[in-house]
Design a protein around this motif. Structure first.
Motif, short mmCIF file in Angstrom:
data_model
loop_
_atom_site.label_atom_id
_atom_site.label_comp_id
_atom_site.label_asym_id
_atom_site.label_seq_id
_atom_site.Cartn_x
_atom_site.Cartn_y
_atom_site.Cartn_z
N THR A 1 64.52 22.71 -73.46
CA THR A 1 63.65 23.21 -74.52
C THR A 1 64.39 24.17 -75.44
O THR A 1 64.19 24.14 -76.66
CB THR A 1 62.40 23.90 -73.94
OG1 THR A 1 62.81 24.92 -73.02
CG2 THR A 1 61.52 22.89 -73.22
N GLY A 2 65.25 25.00 -74.87
CA GLY A 2 66.03 25.91 -75.70
C GLY A 2 66.92 25.18 -76.68
O GLY A 2 67.06 25.60 -77.84
N ALA A 3 67.50 24.05 -76.25
CA ALA A 3 68.34 23.26 -77.13
C ALA A 3 67.54 22.58 -78.24
O ALA A 3 68.06 22.34 -79.34
CB ALA A 3 69.10 22.20 -76.33
N ALA A 4 66.27 22.28 -77.98
CA ALA A 4 65.45 21.53 -78.93
C ALA A 4 64.74 22.41 -79.95
O ALA A 4 64.38 21.94 -81.04
CB ALA A 4 64.42 20.69 -78.18
N LEU A 5 64.52 23.68 -79.63
CA LEU A 5 63.71 24.53 -80.51
C LEU A 5 64.27 24.68 -81.93
O LEU A 5 63.50 24.61 -82.90
CB LEU A 5 63.53 25.91 -79.88
CG LEU A 5 62.57 25.97 -78.68
CD1 LEU A 5 62.64 27.33 -78.00
CD2 LEU A 5 61.13 25.67 -79.12
N ALA B 1 55.48 21.33 -86.06
CA ALA B 1 54.74 22.33 -85.29
C ALA B 1 54.23 21.76 -83.98
O ALA B 1 54.18 22.48 -82.97
CB ALA B 1 53.58 22.88 -86.11
N SER B 2 53.80 20.50 -83.95
CA SER B 2 53.29 19.94 -82.69
C SER B 2 54.40 19.83 -81.66
O SER B 2 54.19 20.13 -80.48
CB SER B 2 52.65 18.57 -82.94
OG SER B 2 53.57 17.66 -83.52
N LEU B 3 55.60 19.43 -82.10
CA LEU B 3 56.73 19.39 -81.18
C LEU B 3 57.12 20.80 -80.75
O LEU B 3 57.38 21.06 -79.57
CB LEU B 3 57.92 18.70 -81.84
CG LEU B 3 59.22 18.65 -81.03
CD1 LEU B 3 59.03 17.92 -79.71
CD2 LEU B 3 60.33 17.99 -81.85
N LEU B 4 57.14 21.73 -81.68
CA LEU B 4 57.51 23.11 -81.38
C LEU B 4 56.53 23.72 -80.38
O LEU B 4 56.93 24.37 -79.40
CB LEU B 4 57.52 23.92 -82.67
CG LEU B 4 58.02 25.36 -82.62
CD1 LEU B 4 59.41 25.44 -82.04
CD2 LEU B 4 57.99 25.97 -84.03
N ALA B 5 55.23 23.48 -80.59
CA ALA B 5 54.23 24.01 -79.66
C ALA B 5 54.40 23.42 -78.27
O ALA B 5 54.32 24.12 -77.25
CB ALA B 5 52.83 23.71 -80.18
N THR B 6 54.66 22.11 -78.21
CA THR B 6 54.83 21.45 -76.92
C THR B 6 56.05 22.00 -76.19
O THR B 6 56.00 22.26 -74.98
CB THR B 6 54.97 19.93 -77.12
OG1 THR B 6 53.81 19.44 -77.79
CG2 THR B 6 55.11 19.21 -75.79
N LEU B 7 57.14 22.17 -76.90
CA LEU B 7 58.35 22.73 -76.28
C LEU B 7 58.08 24.13 -75.72
O LEU B 7 58.52 24.47 -74.61
CB LEU B 7 59.49 22.78 -77.31
CG LEU B 7 60.08 21.44 -77.74
CD1 LEU B 7 60.94 21.62 -78.99
CD2 LEU B 7 60.91 20.82 -76.61
N GLY C 1 72.13 17.86 -82.07
CA GLY C 1 71.22 18.98 -82.32
C GLY C 1 70.15 18.69 -83.35
O GLY C 1 69.50 19.62 -83.82
N GLY C 2 69.94 17.41 -83.70
CA GLY C 2 68.97 17.06 -84.72
C GLY C 2 67.58 16.83 -84.14
O GLY C 2 67.34 16.94 -82.94
#
Length: 456
Positions: A385-389, A398-404, A357-358
């Motif tokens: 995506t739900g697992a990664a948020l 933020a860039s990863l969060l926006a992409t997800l 979960g990291g």
């Protein structure tokens, strides 16, 4: 890092995941920006969780970080600031820098117990001076640097005048008194923030980076971009009164067990965990694989394959092997999708064991979610995506969060939930403004991900 290489300057364009054309639906307006963008999103100020490995392992890591440069050169004497540390910013810095610097200094005071404060540029000499300038101007002098920190100077002009002399040699320092941090002014707010965390931490702490560290900004893989709990403990120990400038490695090694027992009592006991230096051949292969040039450059793909081979020959089962697979997965996206997918899955299997979960697993899940979306597996994309948020939020990426969120919005559209998709897509834009910067960059990422959806 002292000279932060542009190995992972941004996420790979997700349109490279598939050669499929963009979905041809008349109401494709959801992929366009609304007339009024939401405000730039900001992360809440929070403390990082404490490291989980033993104090014996942390002491070894601190010594390896403190008494060697990234080039492999030995540092014979520990150097640091003695007394309160002040930080000043040269006028003209981007607006986002000020708030992010204040947040960083607040964390350093609270979590690392460092006496560090911000002062105005005209109030006298500051311990650390932060200066911003256009990336092109900076890289004309230091081509491979995304941002960097140097001793004994207080301005860009000083640095240019002194850059060929021994005064900028960190190994000649015993006590730090004047340090300058140089950051590009024309990059997204997130990249400016990442530079602040990495360069300020090295201005007041160790100078080396170690690829074996999976929970630290002192690692050139750049998965962790803001200071972690491990980093805060390292900085607190490095600036503890029981250490002092001028100490040898042996003297620091004798003092660290007592320091860490006092600062991190939950770390007493336990083993050393993964150790050993990363061979120069593996580092060179990784830096070639993720350096400059086209992702289709066969030399970069060959270097990624070599990194995997070296990691396996070393018998590693840590984040270095996983990172080698991750690099191969990214570089083979457009040339060999089967190899790319297999590489991401191999990286994910290792990362899942190291830190379930990291943030590492979140990056892998983003890539796998892009594959799922491009093949029409909307529910799988939502699951990934739900697992990664949560990890992307915890790591303040933020860039990863926006992409997800953008991938998630497309998946929601595919499952017939347009109102949910619009809300998620709108949420992604606030994070995109922080992570990608310019409006056209946010729109480009939005359209890249819309282009992953298979034609109906």
């Amino acid at each position: 890092m002292v000279l932060r290489l542009t190995l992972l300057a941004g996420l790979m364009a997700l349109s490279a995941c598939t050669a499929l054309p963009r979905m041809e639906i008349p109401e494709r307006r959801d992929a366009a920006l609304p007339a009024t963008l939401p405000p730039m999103a900001q992360f809440a100020l929070r403390s990082a969780p404490a490291p989980e490995r033993s104090n014996a392992a942390i002491a070894r890591d601190i010594l390896d970080l403190s008494f060697q440069m990234e080039s492999g050169r030995e540092i014979t004497r520990l150097s640091r600031f003695e007394g309160p540390i002040t930080v000043a910013v040269v006028p003209g810095a981007p607006a986002s820098l000020s708030a992010d610097l204040d947040r960083l200094l607040a964390r350093l005071r609270r979590e690392a117990r460092i006496d560090i404060s911000r002062v105005s540029r005209d109030s006298g000499p500051a311990s650390i001076v932060i200066e911003t300038l256009p990336r092109s101007r900076m890289q004309r002098v230091v081509p491979q640097a995304a941002c960097f920190v140097v001793p004994r100077v207080s301005s860009w002009n000083d640095f240019r005048r002194m850059r060929n002399g021994r005064d900028l040699d960190w190994t000649t320092l015993e006590t730090r008194q004047q340090i300058a941090v140089f950051i590009p002014s024309d990059v997204p707010p997130q990249e400016i923030r990442d530079c602040l965390h990495e360069e300020v931490s090295q201005a007041i702490g160790p100078l080396n980076d170690l690829y074996r560290l999976s929970d630290s900004v002192f690692n050139d893989d750049n998965f962790n971009a803001v200071l972690t709990g491990f980093d805060m403990l390292v900085l607190r120990a490095y600036n503890d009164p029981a250490l002092r400038s001028g100490m040898t490695r042996a003297e620091a090694a004798a003092a660290l067990p007592g320091i860490l027992a006092r600062l991190n009592p939950q770390g007493n006991g336990g083993g050393l965990g993964p150790s050993g230096a990363s061979p120069r051949a593996w580092i060179d292969a990784i830096e070639t694989a993720l350096g400059r040039g086209s992702t289709n450059d066969p030399r970069r793909i060959a270097a990624a394959r070599q990194a995997v081979a070296i990691a396996r020959s070393q018998g590693w089962q840590d984040n270095r092997l996983a990172f080698s697979y991750f690099a191969l997965g990214r570089l083979s996206l457009t040339r060999d999708q089967d190899l790319s997918l297999a590489s991401f899955l191999a990286a994910g299997q290792i990362y899942r064991q190291i830190a379930p979960g990291g943030i590492h697993m979140a990056h892998v899940n983003m890539q796998l979610a892009a594959f799922a979306l491009s093949s029409g597996q909307a529910e799988r994309a939502l699951e990934l995506t739900g697992a990664a948020l949560p990890a992307a939020t915890q790591a303040e990426n933020a860039s990863l969060l926006a992409t997800l969120l953008m991938i998630r919005a497309e998946a929601l559209d595919l499952t017939g939930r347009p109102s949910e998709a619009r809300a998620v897509r709108l949420d992604s834009l606030g994070w995109g403004r922080y992570g990608f910067g310019r409006t056209d960059a946010v729109e480009a990422r939005l359209n890249e991900i819309a282009g992953l959806v298979p034609r109906t």
